[in-house]
Design a protein around this motif. Structure first.
Motif, PDB file in Angstrom:
ATOM      1  N   TRP A   1       0.825  -1.213   0.000  1.00 16.14           N
ATOM      2  CA  TRP A   1       0.000   0.000   0.000  1.00 16.14           C
ATOM      3  C   TRP A   1       0.853   1.254   0.000  1.00 16.14           C
ATOM      4  CZ3 TRP A   1       0.489   3.499   3.910  1.00 16.14           C
ATOM      5  CH2 TRP A   1       1.110   3.050   5.075  1.00 16.14           C
ATOM      6  N   TRP A   2       1.963   1.247   0.745  1.00 13.55           N
ATOM      7  CA  TRP A   2       2.742   2.486   0.848  1.00 13.55           C
ATOM      8  C   TRP A   2       3.485   2.798  -0.437  1.00 13.55           C
ATOM      9  CZ3 TRP A   2       7.923   1.657   0.241  1.00 13.55           C
ATOM     10  CH2 TRP A   2       8.404   0.387   0.524  1.00 13.55           C
ATOM     11  N   PHE A   3       3.921   1.753  -1.159  1.00 15.55           N
ATOM     12  CA  PHE A   3       4.599   2.006  -2.424  1.00 15.55           C
ATOM     13  C   PHE A   3       3.599   2.537  -3.456  1.00 15.55           C
ATOM     14  CE2 PHE A   3       6.924   0.925  -6.330  1.00 15.55           C
ATOM     15  CZ  PHE A   3       8.175   1.427  -6.008  1.00 15.55           C
ATOM     16  N   GLN A   4       2.379   1.963  -3.420  1.00 16.90           N
ATOM     17  CA  GLN A   4       1.333   2.434  -4.333  1.00 16.90           C
ATOM     18  C   GLN A   4       0.955   3.879  -4.012  1.00 16.90           C
ATOM     19  OE1 GLN A   4      -0.773   0.033  -6.359  1.00 16.90           O
ATOM     20  NE2 GLN A   4       0.237  -1.842  -5.791  1.00 16.90           N
ATOM     21  N   VAL A   5       0.944   4.206  -2.701  1.00 16.08           N
ATOM     22  CA  VAL A   5       0.639   5.583  -2.303  1.00 16.08           C
ATOM     23  C   VAL A   5       1.691   6.541  -2.886  1.00 16.08           C
ATOM     24  CG1 VAL A   5       0.648   7.171  -0.327  1.00 16.08           C
ATOM     25  CG2 VAL A   5      -0.715   5.084  -0.241  1.00 16.08           C
ATOM     26  N   LEU A   6       2.965   6.133  -2.811  1.00 15.49           N
ATOM     27  CA  LEU A   6       4.034   6.974  -3.381  1.00 15.49           C
ATOM     28  C   LEU A   6       3.793   7.219  -4.873  1.00 15.49           C
ATOM     29  CD1 LEU A   6       7.387   5.639  -1.807  1.00 15.49           C
ATOM     30  CD2 LEU A   6       6.301   7.854  -1.427  1.00 15.49           C
ATOM     31  N   MET A   7       3.388   6.153  -5.581  1.00 13.48           N
ATOM     32  CA  MET A   7       3.174   6.277  -7.030  1.00 13.48           C
ATOM     33  C   MET A   7       1.964   7.157  -7.330  1.00 13.48           C
ATOM     34  SD  MET A   7       4.869   3.364  -8.936  1.00 13.48           S
ATOM     35  CE  MET A   7       4.150   1.774  -8.955  1.00 13.48           C
ATOM     36  N   VAL A   8       0.887   6.973  -6.563  1.00 13.44           N
ATOM     37  CA  VAL A   8      -0.313   7.791  -6.775  1.00 13.44           C
ATOM     38  C   VAL A   8       0.002   9.259  -6.464  1.00 13.44           C
ATOM     39  CG1 VAL A   8      -2.632   8.263  -5.907  1.00 13.44           C
ATOM     40  CG2 VAL A   8      -1.953   5.921  -6.415  1.00 13.44           C
ATOM     41  N   LEU A   9       0.790   9.479  -5.393  1.00 10.15           N
ATOM     42  CA  LEU A   9       1.202  10.845  -5.066  1.00 10.15           C
ATOM     43  C   LEU A   9       2.011  11.458  -6.205  1.00 10.15           C
ATOM     44  CD1 LEU A   9       2.270  10.947  -1.309  1.00 10.15           C
ATOM     45  CD2 LEU A   9       0.513  12.305  -2.435  1.00 10.15           C
TER      46      LEU A   9
ATOM     47  N   LEU B   1       2.573  13.880 -19.039  1.00  9.28           N
ATOM     48  CA  LEU B   1       1.404  13.099 -19.445  1.00  9.28           C
ATOM     49  C   LEU B   1       1.799  11.638 -19.666  1.00  9.28           C
ATOM     50  CD1 LEU B   1      -1.579  12.993 -20.307  1.00  9.28           C
ATOM     51  CD2 LEU B   1      -0.856  13.602 -22.616  1.00  9.28           C
ATOM     52  N   SER B   2       3.005  11.435 -20.223  1.00 11.16           N
ATOM     53  CA  SER B   2       3.446  10.064 -20.488  1.00 11.16           C
ATOM     54  C   SER B   2       3.581   9.277 -19.185  1.00 11.16           C
ATOM     55  CB  SER B   2       4.761  10.055 -21.274  1.00 11.16           C
ATOM     56  OG  SER B   2       5.863  10.303 -20.429  1.00 11.16           O
ATOM     57  N   VAL B   3       4.073   9.932 -18.131  1.00 17.65           N
ATOM     58  CA  VAL B   3       4.204   9.253 -16.833  1.00 17.65           C
ATOM     59  C   VAL B   3       2.819   8.848 -16.326  1.00 17.65           C
ATOM     60  CG1 VAL B   3       4.858   9.575 -14.406  1.00 17.65           C
ATOM     61  CG2 VAL B   3       6.361  10.398 -16.222  1.00 17.65           C
ATOM     62  N   VAL B   4       1.845   9.757 -16.488  1.00 18.80           N
ATOM     63  CA  VAL B   4       0.476   9.451 -16.057  1.00 18.80           C
ATOM     64  C   VAL B   4      -0.079   8.287 -16.880  1.00 18.80           C
ATOM     65  CG1 VAL B   4      -1.864  10.368 -15.845  1.00 18.80           C
ATOM     66  CG2 VAL B   4       0.091  11.807 -15.260  1.00 18.80           C
ATOM     67  N   LEU B   5       0.207   8.294 -18.204  1.00 24.71           N
ATOM     68  CA  LEU B   5      -0.255   7.196 -19.064  1.00 24.71           C
ATOM     69  C   LEU B   5       0.333   5.856 -18.615  1.00 24.71           C
ATOM     70  CD1 LEU B   5      -0.197   8.626 -22.717  1.00 24.71           C
ATOM     71  CD2 LEU B   5      -2.181   7.999 -21.365  1.00 24.71           C
ATOM     72  N   LEU B   6       1.617   5.863 -18.236  1.00 26.74           N
ATOM     73  CA  LEU B   6       2.250   4.613 -17.787  1.00 26.74           C
ATOM     74  C   LEU B   6       1.541   4.079 -16.554  1.00 26.74           C
ATOM     75  CD1 LEU B   6       6.093   5.314 -18.122  1.00 26.74           C
ATOM     76  CD2 LEU B   6       4.528   4.333 -19.777  1.00 26.74           C
ATOM     77  N   LEU B   7       1.230   4.989 -15.616  1.00 27.08           N
ATOM     78  CA  LEU B   7       0.570   4.553 -14.390  1.00 27.08           C
ATOM     79  C   LEU B   7      -0.860   4.080 -14.678  1.00 27.08           C
ATOM     80  CD1 LEU B   7       1.939   7.283 -11.972  1.00 27.08           C
ATOM     81  CD2 LEU B   7       2.580   4.880 -12.049  1.00 27.08           C
ATOM     82  N   ILE B   8      -1.566   4.799 -15.570  1.00 27.68           N
ATOM     83  CA  ILE B   8      -2.935   4.384 -15.926  1.00 27.68           C
ATOM     84  C   ILE B   8      -2.892   3.020 -16.624  1.00 27.68           C
ATOM     85  CG2 ILE B   8      -4.904   4.875 -17.438  1.00 27.68           C
ATOM     86  CD1 ILE B   8      -4.461   7.839 -16.899  1.00 27.68           C
ATOM     87  N   GLY B   9      -1.929   2.869 -17.536  1.00 27.26           N
ATOM     88  CA  GLY B   9      -1.791   1.589 -18.248  1.00 27.26           C
ATOM     89  C   GLY B   9      -1.542   0.447 -17.276  1.00 27.26           C
ATOM     90  N   GLY B  10      -0.668   0.699 -16.284  1.00 22.75           N
ATOM     91  CA  GLY B  10      -0.394  -0.317 -15.268  1.00 22.75           C
ATOM     92  C   GLY B  10      -1.647  -0.650 -14.476  1.00 22.75           C
ATOM     93  N   LEU B  11      -2.424   0.384 -14.168  1.00 28.82           N
ATOM     94  CA  LEU B  11      -3.663   0.196 -13.402  1.00 28.82           C
ATOM     95  C   LEU B  11      -4.674  -0.622 -14.206  1.00 28.82           C
ATOM     96  CD1 LEU B  11      -4.835   1.127 -10.674  1.00 28.82           C
ATOM     97  CD2 LEU B  11      -5.964   2.976 -11.904  1.00 28.82           C
ATOM     98  N   ILE B  12      -4.823  -0.274 -15.501  1.00 25.90           N
ATOM     99  CA  ILE B  12      -5.749  -1.021 -16.365  1.00 25.90           C
ATOM    100  C   ILE B  12      -5.347  -2.492 -16.393  1.00 25.90           C
ATOM    101  CG2 ILE B  12      -6.513  -1.362 -18.756  1.00 25.90           C
ATOM    102  CD1 ILE B  12      -6.283   1.666 -19.151  1.00 25.90           C
ATOM    103  N   GLY B  13      -4.026  -2.718 -16.518  1.00 30.80           N
ATOM    104  CA  GLY B  13      -3.528  -4.092 -16.559  1.00 30.80           C
ATOM    105  C   GLY B  13      -3.885  -4.859 -15.293  1.00 30.80           C
ATOM    106  N   SER B  14      -3.708  -4.201 -14.121  1.00 33.91           N
ATOM    107  CA  SER B  14      -3.957  -4.938 -12.887  1.00 33.91           C
ATOM    108  C   SER B  14      -5.449  -5.080 -12.600  1.00 33.91           C
ATOM    109  CB  SER B  14      -3.228  -4.286 -11.711  1.00 33.91           C
ATOM    110  OG  SER B  14      -3.719  -2.985 -11.518  1.00 33.91           O
ATOM    111  N   LEU B  15      -6.265  -4.172 -13.135  1.00 36.06           N
ATOM    112  CA  LEU B  15      -7.709  -4.272 -12.887  1.00 36.06           C
ATOM    113  C   LEU B  15      -8.397  -5.222 -13.865  1.00 36.06           C
ATOM    114  CD1 LEU B  15      -8.825  -0.590 -12.127  1.00 36.06           C
ATOM    115  CD2 LEU B  15      -8.553  -2.494 -10.529  1.00 36.06           C
ATOM    116  N   PHE B  16      -8.038  -5.117 -15.148  1.00 32.24           N
ATOM    117  CA  PHE B  16      -8.786  -5.850 -16.179  1.00 32.24           C
ATOM    118  C   PHE B  16      -7.984  -6.991 -16.808  1.00 32.24           C
ATOM    119  CE2 PHE B  16     -10.367  -1.427 -16.190  1.00 32.24           C
ATOM    120  CZ  PHE B  16     -11.627  -1.689 -15.662  1.00 32.24           C
ATOM    121  N   GLY B  17      -6.730  -7.134 -16.425  1.00 30.20           N
ATOM    122  CA  GLY B  17      -5.930  -8.205 -16.994  1.00 30.20           C
ATOM    123  C   GLY B  17      -5.790  -9.342 -16.000  1.00 30.20           C
ATOM    124  N   PHE B  18      -5.064 -10.380 -16.393  1.00 32.78           N
ATOM    125  CA  PHE B  18      -4.752 -11.447 -15.443  1.00 32.78           C
ATOM    126  C   PHE B  18      -3.405 -12.050 -15.791  1.00 32.78           C
ATOM    127  CE2 PHE B  18      -6.985 -13.651 -18.876  1.00 32.78           C
ATOM    128  CZ  PHE B  18      -6.162 -14.732 -19.098  1.00 32.78           C
TER     129      PHE B  18
END
Lengths: 228, 458
Positions: free
Chosen positions: B74-82, B175-192
């Motif tokens: 959780w704390w590493f994810q918090v750092l990334m979201v921040l 924006l590219s950094v935000v895209l990388l994080l969104i892409g990672g999030l999409i992968g973990s939410l909708f991928g397996f």
């Protein structure tokens, strides 16, 4: 003549060039520096030839590929890059003092060792010029580091089915990226200069070296740990 | 930095914090420092191994901090979201502060600013300013945008600029950094991310998810037709190859041989060769030679199934295929192990080493048993995953490289030419300013000066 013969000769030549640069710097003999440049040029030509020769040899052995697949080969390439970048810097700044540091580094790289940048004093270029030079090299390096991480991620995705897996090699390249990103922000928007930037760039360079050498001591998927 | 209309108090304070570059630097260096931990402590390993390595107390401490899967803690994810929030707020804040430079249609040039600039080149010209103005105008129009002319007492000022858009380069990187994080999030939410072992000839439709161990159904079935492995002379595996067929509603839709680094992709799901193993053989063809009559009887044996031997020789049961069978305390390698029960007397364990086909003769029993044939089956270990976020990540990659190039190597340059009559001559001076990359500006000023000279030379 095999690539290994050529490359051992290059190690020796780089050693001589490094010695000449140090000699020219310590004893203030510009003649030795000019000779050092000549020797470094000879070395870099041999280095490039050895690199290409090894590439050709890989075809003769039946598995043709760019010679960048193990620690030994990547070190050869690293030494080639150090020397090329240094010679370009020497041409631009018309100053050979940095050669006293980069040529021994190229030599030690060829001799399979690593050495961090030592603290420098004396007849270095003016501090402002060094600061600017550091910045330009960091900018240049940051772009290529980003490109390296990205191409690595694309490869990992096609080979292993994930673009990022927090493998130690990947993680350490990202750590390096974080450090240099912090440096660029500190300098470009907070106006950090001089000592603080120099410390950060030394930390960044230490991370580069660790990514390169230290990671091999950690477990992971990357095959560079073997000398092959 | 913030607009005055923003509500005061806590919201304002949070906005100010998120808009600060100090936070960016602190976050980047914290991410760098904490990421080191996960490279020193092996991630997602067996808890028993951790306890053995670190001891009970340290293990509990590390466990609470999530250090055994720290990149998902959780704390590493918090750092990334921040970091993402920081990047977004910072960019919005700076674009808002610079909107007069970034978004203006017709830039305003101030003559005093250009007159005191260090980048400066000049030449003298005999023509009057009015004539020069008509000669210079096309040169400016060709090289620069937003060209403006301002008359002065002794002549004129001409302004122009180039590369205003390059100021957006840094925002492209953000924006590219935000895209990388969104892409990672999409992968973990909708991928397996799963794996499955398939024996040669078998078909599966489910995989096991990594981490949770849950079973997941696929929209198609995978059949392993064949598996093969080749070795180097050193004994190291050289290549694993699985011949796979994809079936949808029992209909074959795709066939491909996969090897390491060359996966099969179908319906957004990727199937990678990752491991292999052999399945213990369950059947063998055995021969029973009667010592009394010399007759050879061939029988198909299955593990655990009793065979009644002719000539009243008793019964035989095949128990297992052992990879490390022991005969009188010594290893004989791979061997079938069975039990022979004569009509009279005690049951006897029979070892049938695969390497020594005539081994059982040494027993000097009433019947000699040998393995005629058996088939070893391999299973292929496949990694099966789906990551719908990968294209967002790739878009981020491209944007990052382009943005970095624009940010580092291009600049917003404004140039100014002043022509002023001094006696019989006109003094033409060229100056310029840029948001970065001064050497490039010096070159630009020099080039413009040369072009103006050429345009005015008869």
């Amino acid at each position: 003549m095999t690539s290994s013969v050529v490359l051992s000769a290059v190690t020796f030549i780089y050693g001589v060039a490094g010695f000449l640069y140090i000699f020219a710097w310590v004893f203030r003999k510009p003649g030795a520096g000019r000779l050092g440049t000549g020797v470094a040029l000879l070395g870099v030509t041999g280095n490039a030839a050895g690199f290409i020769l090894r590439w050709v040899e890989s075809y003769q052995l039946g598995f043709g590929r760019a010679p960048l697949s193990n620690l030994y080969e990547s070190l050869i390439f690293y030494a080639l890059c150090i020397t090329l970048v240094y010679l370009a810097v020497e041409r631009r700044t018309a100053n050979r003092t940095i050669g006293a540091f980069s040529m021994p580094l190229a030599f030690l790289t060829m001799a399979y060792a690593s050495l961090g940048p030592a603290s420098a004093a004396g007849e270095m270029p003016p501090v402002e010029a060094l600061d600017e030079l550091t910045h330009q090299l960091v900018v240049f390096g940051f772009l290529f580091l980003s490109a390296g991480i990205i191409t690595g991620a694309v490869w990992a995705n096609s080979a292993w089915g994930r673009y990022w897996g927090w493998d130690p090699k990947e993680t350490w390249s990202l750590i390096t990226w974080f450090i240099y990103a912090a440096l660029l922000h500190a300098r470009m928007t907070r106006g950090w200069r001089g000592r603080r930037i120099a410390y950060l760039s030394i930390v960044g360079f230490a991370a580069v070296l660790f990514t390169y050498f230290g990671v091999n001591l950690l477990p992971g998927l990357h095959s560079y740990q073997s000398m092959g | 930095m913030t607009s005055s209309s923003a509500p005061a108090g806590i919201t304002d304070a949070i906005w100010k914090l998120l808009a600060s570059i100090q936070l960016t630097i602190a976050l980047l260096l914290s991410l760098a420092a904490t990421s080191v931990i996960g490279t020193l402590i092996p991630q997602n390993a067996d808890p028993a191994g951790y306890i053995a390595a670190y001891g009970e107390t340290l293990f509990r401490f590390f466990w609470v901090l999530g250090l055994f899967d720290m990149y998902h803690s959780w704390w590493f994810q918090v750092l990334m979201v921040l970091l993402a929030a920081n990047v977004i707020v910072c960019s919005a804040d700076r674009i808002s502060a610079q909107r007069k430079i970034l978004l203006v249609r017709r830039p305003h040039f101030r003559a005093e600013r250009f007159r005191s600039l260090p980048e400066h080149e000049a030449f003298d010209e005999s023509r009057p300013p009015a004539e020069l103005q008509s000669l210079f105008a096309p040169v400016f129009a060709k090289r620069l945008r937003s060209v403006q002319v301002e008359p002065t007492d002794a002549g004129f000022l001409m302004f122009g600029e180039t590369g205003r858009w390059t100021r957006f380069g840094v925002y492209a990187v953000h924006l590219s950094v935000v895209l990388l994080l969104i892409g990672g999030l999409i992968g973990s939410l909708f991928g397996f991310d799963g794996f499955v072992n398939i024996r040669e000839g078998d078909t599966v439709q489910q995989v096991t998810l990594r981490g949770t161990g849950e079973r997941l159904g696929l929209p198609f079935a995978i059949r392993c037709n064949d598996f093969s492995v080749t070795f180097y002379e050193t004994g190291a595996p050289k290549e694993f190859r699985s011949s796979l067929t994809i079936l949808e509603n029992d209909r074959e839709v795709l066939q491909k041989d996969i090897i390491v680094n060359d996966p099969l992709r179908h319906r957004g799901i990727s199937i990678f060769q990752s491991s292999y193993g052999s399945v213990p053989a369950e059947e063998a063809v055995l021969s029973f030679t009667s010592q009394a009559t010399g007759m050879i009887y061939t029988r198909e044996a299955r593990i655990g199934k009793e065979i009644v031997l002719p000539e009243n020789l008793g019964t035989f049961v095949l128990r297992e295929l052992s990879h490390n069978a022991l005969f009188r305390g010594r290893s004989v390698g791979d061997a079938f192990v069975g039990v022979l029960t004569p009509p009279e007397g005690d049951p006897e364990e029979i070892i049938l080493p695969l390497r020594f086909p005539t081994f059982d003769r040494m027993r000097r029993g009433a019947v000699v048993i040998a393995v005629d044939e058996f088939k070893e089956r391999f299973y292929t270990g496949l990694q099966v995953n789906r990551d719908p976020g990968v294209w967002v990540v790739y878009a981020g990659f491209i944007l990052m490289l382009l943005g970095c190039y624009v940010t580092f190597f291009m600049s917003h340059q404004q140039l100014c030419v002043e022509a002023a009559r001094r006696g019989a001559k006109t003094r033409v001076s060229v100056t310029g300013t840029a948001n970065k990359n001064k050497p490039a500006l010096a070159r630009r000023v020099h080039q413009l000066c040369q072009a103006l000279k050429e345009s005015s030379s008869p």
